[in-house]
Design an enzyme around this catalytic site. Sequence first.
Site, PDB file in Angstrom:
ATOM      1  CB  CYS A  64      -0.489   2.376   4.040  1.00 40.63           C
ATOM      2  SG  CYS A  64      -2.053   1.824   3.370  1.00 40.63           S
ATOM      3  CG  ASP A  65       3.308   1.016   4.443  1.00 40.87           C
ATOM      4  OD1 ASP A  65       2.905   1.493   5.520  1.00 40.87           O
ATOM      5  OD2 ASP A  65       3.084  -0.159   4.103  1.00 40.87           O
ATOM      6  CB  CYS A  98      -0.909  -0.038   1.231  1.00 41.11           C
ATOM      7  SG  CYS A  98      -1.943   1.416   1.414  1.00 41.11           S
TER       8      CYS A  98
HETATM    9  C1  LIG Z   1       0.228  -4.387   5.718  1.00 43.34           C
HETATM   10  C2  LIG Z   1      -0.950  -3.471   5.523  1.00 43.34           C
HETATM   11  C3  LIG Z   1      -0.829  -2.124   5.803  1.00 43.34           C
HETATM   12  C4  LIG Z   1      -1.930  -1.286   5.644  1.00 43.34           C
HETATM   13  N1  LIG Z   1      -1.784   0.032   5.998  1.00 43.34           N
HETATM   14  C5  LIG Z   1      -2.874   0.843   5.959  1.00 43.34           C
HETATM   15  C6  LIG Z   1      -2.763   2.205   6.413  1.00 43.34           C
HETATM   16  O1  LIG Z   1      -1.706   2.670   6.840  1.00 43.34           O
HETATM   17  N2  LIG Z   1      -3.887   2.963   6.336  1.00 43.34           N
HETATM   18  C7  LIG Z   1      -5.086   2.496   5.850  1.00 43.34           C
HETATM   19  O2  LIG Z   1      -6.061   3.234   5.859  1.00 43.34           O
HETATM   20  N3  LIG Z   1      -5.195   1.229   5.406  1.00 43.34           N
HETATM   21  C8  LIG Z   1      -4.131   0.390   5.453  1.00 43.34           C
HETATM   22  N4  LIG Z   1      -4.234  -0.899   5.020  1.00 43.34           N
HETATM   23  C9  LIG Z   1      -5.525  -1.334   4.421  1.00 43.34           C
HETATM   24  C10 LIG Z   1      -6.584  -1.602   5.507  1.00 43.34           C
HETATM   25  O3  LIG Z   1      -6.053  -2.419   6.521  1.00 43.34           O
HETATM   26  C11 LIG Z   1      -7.804  -2.252   4.877  1.00 43.34           C
HETATM   27  O4  LIG Z   1      -8.314  -1.423   3.858  1.00 43.34           O
HETATM   28  C12 LIG Z   1      -8.908  -2.476   5.925  1.00 43.34           C
HETATM   29  O5  LIG Z   1      -8.459  -3.291   6.981  1.00 43.34           O
HETATM   30  C13 LIG Z   1     -10.135  -3.138   5.283  1.00 43.34           C
HETATM   31  O6  LIG Z   1     -11.068  -3.405   6.295  1.00 43.34           O
HETATM   32  P1  LIG Z   1     -12.202  -4.509   6.119  1.00 43.34           P
HETATM   33  O7  LIG Z   1     -12.933  -4.535   7.414  1.00 43.34           O
HETATM   34  O8  LIG Z   1     -12.955  -4.273   4.884  1.00 43.34           O
HETATM   35  O9  LIG Z   1     -11.438  -5.897   5.881  1.00 43.34           O
HETATM   36  P2  LIG Z   1     -10.361  -6.680   6.746  1.00 43.34           P
HETATM   37  O10 LIG Z   1      -9.526  -5.767   7.546  1.00 43.34           O
HETATM   38  O11 LIG Z   1      -9.690  -7.587   5.742  1.00 43.34           O
HETATM   39  O12 LIG Z   1     -11.239  -7.567   7.755  1.00 43.34           O
HETATM   40  C14 LIG Z   1     -12.026  -8.643   7.304  1.00 43.34           C
HETATM   41  C15 LIG Z   1     -12.253  -9.630   8.447  1.00 43.34           C
HETATM   42  O13 LIG Z   1     -13.167 -10.628   7.995  1.00 43.34           O
HETATM   43  C16 LIG Z   1     -12.781 -11.886   8.523  1.00 43.34           C
HETATM   44  N5  LIG Z   1     -13.339 -12.932   7.671  1.00 43.34           N
HETATM   45  C17 LIG Z   1     -13.059 -13.203   6.376  1.00 43.34           C
HETATM   46  N6  LIG Z   1     -13.803 -14.238   5.924  1.00 43.34           N
HETATM   47  C18 LIG Z   1     -14.585 -14.617   6.986  1.00 43.34           C
HETATM   48  C19 LIG Z   1     -15.555 -15.633   7.157  1.00 43.34           C
HETATM   49  N7  LIG Z   1     -15.909 -16.459   6.173  1.00 43.34           N
HETATM   50  N8  LIG Z   1     -16.122 -15.784   8.375  1.00 43.34           N
HETATM   51  C20 LIG Z   1     -15.804 -14.948   9.406  1.00 43.34           C
HETATM   52  N9  LIG Z   1     -14.884 -13.972   9.299  1.00 43.34           N
HETATM   53  C21 LIG Z   1     -14.282 -13.802   8.089  1.00 43.34           C
HETATM   54  C22 LIG Z   1     -11.256 -11.827   8.493  1.00 43.34           C
HETATM   55  O14 LIG Z   1     -10.704 -12.755   9.442  1.00 43.34           O
HETATM   56  C23 LIG Z   1     -11.002 -10.379   8.892  1.00 43.34           C
HETATM   57  O15 LIG Z   1     -10.822 -10.239  10.289  1.00 43.34           O
HETATM   58  C24 LIG Z   1      -3.170  -1.786   5.158  1.00 43.34           C
HETATM   59  C25 LIG Z   1      -3.294  -3.144   4.866  1.00 43.34           C
HETATM   60  C26 LIG Z   1      -2.215  -3.990   5.055  1.00 43.34           C
HETATM   61  C27 LIG Z   1      -2.349  -5.470   4.761  1.00 43.34           C
END
Ligand SMILES: Cc1cc2nc3c(=O)[nH]c(=O)nc-3n(C[C@H](O)[C@H](O)[C@H](O)COP(=O)(O)OP(=O)(O)OC[C@H]3O[C@@H](n4cnc5c(N)ncnc54)[C@H](O)[C@@H]3O)c2cc1C
Length: 299
Positions: free
Chosen positions: A135-136, A132
């Site tokens: 982010c970084d 990202c």
């Molecule tokens: C290394 C890294 C650095 C990042 N840095 C930043 C940053 O600095 N700033 C920023 O804004 N964004 C950053 N991001 C992006 C950000 O983390 C994501 O956009 C955000 O977390 C998305 O949120 P979400 O809730 O949609 O999904 P996720 O965070 O992916 O959460 C989804 C959840 O659903 C659960 N899940 C999946 N399938 C199932 C199932 N079948 N049953 C039950 N549970 C399930 C998973 O276990 C997970 O806990 C970064 C991402 C990464 C990987």
Amino acid sequence: MADCDILIIGAGPAGLSAAGYAARLGYKAIAIDALSPGGQLLYIDQIENYPGSPSVSGYELAESLEKQAVSFGAEIRFTEALSIKKEGNLFITETSDGPISSLSVIYAAGAHHRKLGCTGEEEYQAKGVSYCATCDGPFFKGGRVAVVGGGDTALTDALYLSKLCSDVYIIHRRTEFRGQKMLEDRVRAKENIHLELGKNVISINGDGKKVTSVTLSDSTELSVDGVFIFVGMEPNSRMLEGFADLDHGFVSSDDHMRTSVPGLFVAGDVRTTPFRQVVTAAGDGAMAAHAADEYIQGI
Ligand SMILES: Cc1cc2nc3c(=O)[nH]c(=O)nc-3n(C[C@H](O)[C@H](O)[C@H](O)COP(=O)(O)OP(=O)(O)OC[C@H]3O[C@@H](n4cnc5c(N)ncnc54)[C@H](O)[C@@H]3O)c2cc1C
């Protein structure tokens, strides 16, 4: 009688935000997660771009989102959603701990970045390997970075990084880019973006603490401080295949987070959205809870 009003599948930023909003509206809201609440937040060392929190660790932000949702009355359960069906107005979600029935479902299962699979990628994650640029990128101000990939994200983020870094190397396995021509023209016009086309990354090298170089398939070794990998995102949407409309695996939705199935809403990285961040995921979660409220009032 349903087990809950709103079932939230996934307790990352989108799911926890949805759970908090839904519970605060007075609904019995259950958020389930196959792993720990927090989702991708748990892989983030420091987040600098979440409004109101100038610098916070991913773990701290996950914990505070979870606490806030629970304080509003949401329940968090550790279980994996396996399949979903709708019988009349009732959703039945099969989980690893048995079925949960609900009036509405908010699907917030997130996505994961596709890995390159080369030597050093895992070892140097968060030590110079990033997925990202927004982010970084600021951590590499004035430095030299590699961007791996040839699509729109790679080209857009290479342009963004070229404003921060002294040199940006785009490494792409094909000799042609897959991204838009307009982006390619801008990339080619930038003096500090260097193209390494028709080459693969063989290894990401470092001193144990941080990235120092990458080795390419023609044996070139590029000295870099960071490697940004943009070879695609995989949505966690398999259980919705054949149930809701998907677009390249991402769940199709409108501005209200409504999917093709009435009563099923989507939020965060798993939906068709042009920007995947913590703040946008949390915003989607709030909107999905609001839309679920409108839906439940109408049934
Ligand atoms: C290394 C890294 C650095 C990042 N840095 C930043 C940053 O600095 N700033 C920023 O804004 N964004 C950053 N991001 C992006 C950000 O983390 C994501 O956009 C955000 O977390 C998305 O949120 P979400 O809730 O949609 O999904 P996720 O965070 O992916 O959460 C989804 C959840 O659903 C659960 N899940 C999946 N399938 C199932 C199932 N079948 N049953 C039950 N549970 C399930 C998973 O276990 C997970 O806990 C970064 C991402 C990464 C990987």
